[in-house]
Structures are given as C-alpha cells and as structure tokens.
Design an enzyme around this catalytic site. Structure first.
Site, PDB file in Angstrom:
ATOM      1  N   GLU A  18       0.827  -1.212   0.000  1.00 11.74           N
ATOM      2  CA  GLU A  18       0.000   0.000   0.000  1.00 11.74           C
ATOM      3  C   GLU A  18       0.859   1.260   0.000  1.00 11.74           C
ATOM      4  OE1 GLU A  18      -3.104  -0.148  -0.647  1.00 11.74           O
ATOM      5  OE2 GLU A  18      -3.065  -2.336  -0.527  1.00 11.74           O
ATOM      6  N   HIS A  21       1.530   2.268  -3.568  1.00 11.97           N
ATOM      7  CA  HIS A  21       0.426   3.039  -4.145  1.00 11.97           C
ATOM      8  C   HIS A  21       0.406   4.462  -3.586  1.00 11.97           C
ATOM      9  CE1 HIS A  21      -1.114  -0.426  -6.146  1.00 11.97           C
ATOM     10  NE2 HIS A  21      -1.547  -1.041  -5.061  1.00 11.97           N
TER      11      HIS A  21
END
Length: 351
Positions: A18, A21
């Site tokens: 994550e 991202h």
C-alpha cells in the site's frame, strides 16, 4: 514467537504494498483520502491533511483510497483525472514494492554465503552415458529444460522431476552459443556415492565464488524463479495437477511459517528460513496482485487499458461507477473465497 513473526511479516508486506500506491499517488499529484492497513473496523485512525491514516482489525489486506478511484469526481487531483500512464504507474507501484522487498531480503540472506551452486556441468560420474559428442559435455550450462528457463541450480532437479517420460528437450550454453538437444534421454543410474548406492543422473555441477556481481545475479535469478513458481502453481491448478484443497490462505501460511521456524535447528536458522519464506511470499503477492481479476491491481490495470483504447476509438470514457461495480463484485467474491480457504485451513489445524 514464530506465529507472531509470521503475522508481522504479513503486516509488513501489506504495508509495503500500500505504501507503493501511496507514495506514487502523492508523487503524481493524486489526492489520497485514506491509507489503511488491514480491513474492517478501525483500531486506530488519524486525520493528517487530506488523508486519513488507519489501522483496522481484520488482517487480510489494506487499501490506499484515492479520490475518484471508483466513482466520478470533478476534482482535478482525482485518480481518473490523471493521464492513463500516471494511473498505470500508481497501480503497478504496489506489486513493484513487494517484488523489490523480496529481492532485497534475498540479497541480505545470500550475502553470508561463500559461493553459489550453478547449473554448469563441471564433470560426470564414471561411466555416465550422458557424456558424448552429441550429448552433454563438460562446461555446458543447462539453460532450458522442456522450454522452461533454468534460473538457479535447484531448478535442474525440479524441472527434470516434472517430466516422467525421461526424455527432455534441452537447451545448453556451450562456448557462448546455445545448443539444442531435443528428445534427449536422461534416466537416473545406480551409482555408489559415499559408500551407498543411489540413483543419480551422474552430473557434477560447478560452484561460483561470491562477488558483488554473483550475489546480485543469484538473488535476481532466485526472485525470477519465485515468480515463475507462482505461474507454474496456477498452471497446475488449472490443469488439475493440484486441487483447491492444497491451497492455503493466511492461516495456513502462518502455520507453515511457524512450523518452519520450529523445525530449524537454531533460532537464527529459523529466522533465516522464515525470512526466505517471507521473500517468496512477497514476490508471490507481487505476481498474484497483477492477475487481471476484479478488485486486484491487475484487474484495475486491465480495465484501465480497455478504457484507454475505448476512449482513443470513441472519444468517450466508460463511467467510473461501472468499473466500481465490477471491483465491488470482485471484492465480495474475493472475500468469500478467502473465507472458504481460511475455514479450510482452520479445519486442517484441528482435524
């Protein structure tokens, strides 16, 4: 202790994914509304600027929620307002970070090695029938077996073992050139090794001294081998060579990691073995996340490319809400599948 380490590994890999991202979205001026580790109700959350940072209670994933990702938005910093190549970079960044994490762990683990085994033949057992002018020769490097690349030494035994006929299509590197040995028969012969009779192919393989170059090469080739093993596992699942019953979810993987640690002779060896598994899982996650399935990064990339082509032809975009519906349905199916696999893993533990 090993169970806690296994859970920590999952948490770190989710965070790294994550984070990929998140950092790429911030770098490409996309508004991030929430950065969350795990799923479900929040254990901890804090608003900082435009982004809500949260730690949630169900350890099966996480997400980086970007403005306009699954819905229409007039915000110029929305995900869908950006050029397709920017969105592609953001979607790829999570898997990229997982792959890099696995690669770096392998470098650390192999940095203590004195050298590395290679798939280059350094000699033959006495009387080995494989050595000939038209067959294998000393100095040959096994490059492909039945069309599959030999990345590291252990691939030789693994790839030979997948063919039960004993007849192989080989590609070897010999004197800087590739030589094909098609329909080459290789059957284990009975040899005496260290006073005991055992079946061997009769090949000796060379070792390579550790240098910075060989360390990076071996770590990189191992990471490629890990990625290939994921695809081979999927092929075996689709072809029926393995069944769904042999699949494991987070609970099963945590159990395997814990058992690996316990089976090791020392704590340090256990930690190294667990780190090796962690590198494999990191690269596994990188590959699996790129499958073109709804709710996964690969599914989002697939729809992004479809939308880009549709817009180039018709000058119209597919509404974001429809893509959101597809990913929502995919998430429901994914969670249902994860629940099934988790129940199966728990059943195995107590059966």
């Amino acid at each position: 202790m090993y169970i806690l380490i296994a859970i920590l590994i999952f948490g770190i890999l989710i965070f790294v994914h994550e984070l990929g991202h998140f950092l790429s979205a911030k770098a490409l001026d996309v508004q991030v509304n929430e950065f969350s580790i795990c799923m479900g109700p929040a254990i901890f959350k804090k608003q900082k600027g435009e982004t809500l940072y949260a730690l949630r209670c169900i350890p099966i994933g996480g997400y980086c929620a970007m403005e306009g990702e699954d819905e229409e938005s007039e915000n110029p910093r929305a995900f869908t307002s950006k050029a397709w190549w920017r969105r592609l970079i953001i979607l790829l960044a999570g898997s990229f970070m997982n792959y890099v994490a696995g690669f770096l762990v392998l470098i650390v683990l192999y940095s203590g090695a004195a050298g590395f085994s290679t798939p280059r033949i350094s000699g033959f057992f006495e009387g080995c029938p494989l050595e000939s002018e038209s067959g294998l020769q000393e100095g040959d490097e096994l490059y492909k077996i039945d069309g599959r690349r030999v990345f590291i030494y252990s691939d030789v035994g693994m790839l030979l073992g997948r063919n039960s006929t004993g007849v192989y299509d080989l590609v070897v590197k010999r004197g800087g050139k590739f030589v094909e040995l098609n329909d080459f028969a290789m059957q284990p012969q009975l040899y005496t090794v260290d006073g005991e009779q055992t079946y061997k192919y009769g090949l000796y393989f060379a070792a390579e001294e550790k240098t910075v170059g060989s360390l990076l090469k071996y770590s990189w080739n191992t990471s490629l081998d890990f990625a290939r093993l994921v695809w081979m596992g999927l092929e075996d699942l689709i072809s029926g060579l393995v069944s769904v019953d042999e699949m494991s979810g987070p609970v099963g993987i945590v159990s395997v990691i814990a058992e690996t640690g316990k089976a090791s002779e020392t704590v340090s060896a256990g930690l190294m073995n667990i780190a090796y598994l962690g590198a494999f899982i990191a690269i596994n996650l990188a590959v699996m996340n790129l499958l073109p399935l709804p709710a996964l990064d690969g599914g989002r990339i697939f729809l992004l490319l479809v939308n880009t082509v549709v817009f180039a032809v018709t000058k119209k975009k597919i509404p974001s809400k429809f893509e959101g519906y597809i990913h929502a349905a995919g998430m429901v199916l994914l969670l249902a599948f994860m629940a099934f696999v988790t129940f199966k893993d728990i059943w195995k533990l107590f059966a």
